[in-house]
Design an enzyme around this catalytic site. Sequence first.
Site, short mmCIF file in Angstrom:
data_model
loop_
_atom_site.label_atom_id
_atom_site.label_comp_id
_atom_site.label_asym_id
_atom_site.label_seq_id
_atom_site.Cartn_x
_atom_site.Cartn_y
_atom_site.Cartn_z
N SER A 52 43.42 50.82 39.96
CA SER A 52 42.12 50.42 40.50
C SER A 52 40.86 50.71 39.27
CB SER A 52 41.85 51.09 41.64
OG SER A 52 40.90 50.30 42.60
N LYS A 56 46.43 47.24 40.58
CA LYS A 56 45.67 46.96 41.62
C LYS A 56 44.15 46.42 41.07
CE LYS A 56 43.78 48.81 45.71
NZ LYS A 56 42.25 48.39 45.66
#
Length: 467
Positions: free
Chosen positions: A382, A407
């Site tokens: 992320s 992600k």
Amino acid sequence: MSIFFCTPPSSSLSPPPTTPHRHHKPPTSTSLPHKPSLISSLTGAALSFNLIFFSPLSPPPSIAADSTSSAVQFECREEDQRLEDEQRLRNAPELVTNEDIVTEAWQIVNDSFIGTDRSRWSPQSWLQKKEDVLGTSLPTRSKAHDVIRRMLSSLGDPYTRFLSPAQFSKMARYDMSGIGVNLREIPDENGEVKLKVLGLILDGPAHTAGVRQGDELLSVNGVNVKGKSAFEALSILQGPSETSVNIMVKHGNCGPVQSIDVQRQLVAKTPVFYRLEQTDNGNTKVGYVRLKEFNALARKDLVTAMKRLQGMGASVFVLDLRDNLGGLVQEGIEIAKLFLNEGETVIYTAGREPQNVKSIVAETSPLITAPVIVLVNRNTASASEIVASALHDNCRAILVGERTYGKGLIQSVFELHDGSGVVVTVGKYVSPNHLDINGNGIDPDYKKLPAWNEVAERLSKCQKQQG
């Protein structure tokens, strides 16, 4: 400004059931606006303005002034009523019906969710879902929460999920202000930026001191914040825990201006650890920095660490992002900017419409220009992948370790009016080299640490992609 939150890939998707609440139906129906929390999204992709539209037809000159005055008074009365309703609901969340809570969660998804599985998400199917769930009996708050869980799980997105009131309250460690407020940049009638309080941590420092949702922030410690970005204002607000900060706020659109002293209460712990190491028989001083997560202290403490290591003679740096599952997207973006030249792309973001891709670029010169090695592994996810790809694709660092998690989706966290919340996927990001990170991850340049002369040579020959 709202704050994008990256949900760690290992987070639990099955929260424990909540305790049922006694339900009292309010004497009058109340329209429930979205109540974005302190940790809702950062570029506004997940939040919408409530705009008041007036007729484009101008009144006759003889009544123009009176009409304008009446419109302003009406707007002020409407604003006062909205704030009063908000305050009543915050003070007595049990007045919100179970149907209201389910509808509120449904509406947030309807306005904000970006579906990654087209076979399971469409506006039509989501509208049918609302009709189905509201056709069932909701005798308790616990039942309403269970319905929301099932409703969100039907989207097929593991990151869009429900938070119980207890789980939602734990999100306070992502408070970027230190006083429990969320700021959003809103243009005024002249097109200038003003900052409004779009969310408050219940019983947080600002809420306790008298700051209200909808207030406009005018100054911090005497510094006028008119025209400043929300991130700039938050940087001024931040300070050591248990110290005070003075803020000047205007209550609502038409209310009085008030000077308020607020005691900071940072719950976040520093995610930064650093040390100086020596290699090449002591000829090279290496500044090693470990960043565990992207919370409210990440950028500030990283700047402190880098400056101290520079002062100790570090000429090269290692940024360790292994096992960093993410956190606040904006902190990741701001940290990436510390290493980039003005105008270089940090990341591309895409929201509800896939073709609407926007770029985020660095605005200033870098804090350091020394060679950097970024350590990554399969748990680098992320916001960590934003930093890793930004430094790598702009030829500022090489990546060492394993392929990252992959992600590339962005979540926004919304507080519901009973203190629970929903986490909703609202966007995706693409690397400066136009790599779709989600599901793919980022491949490292090396599996093991190379020699520093090899790092310098590779970076010198690195070519950035154009456009």
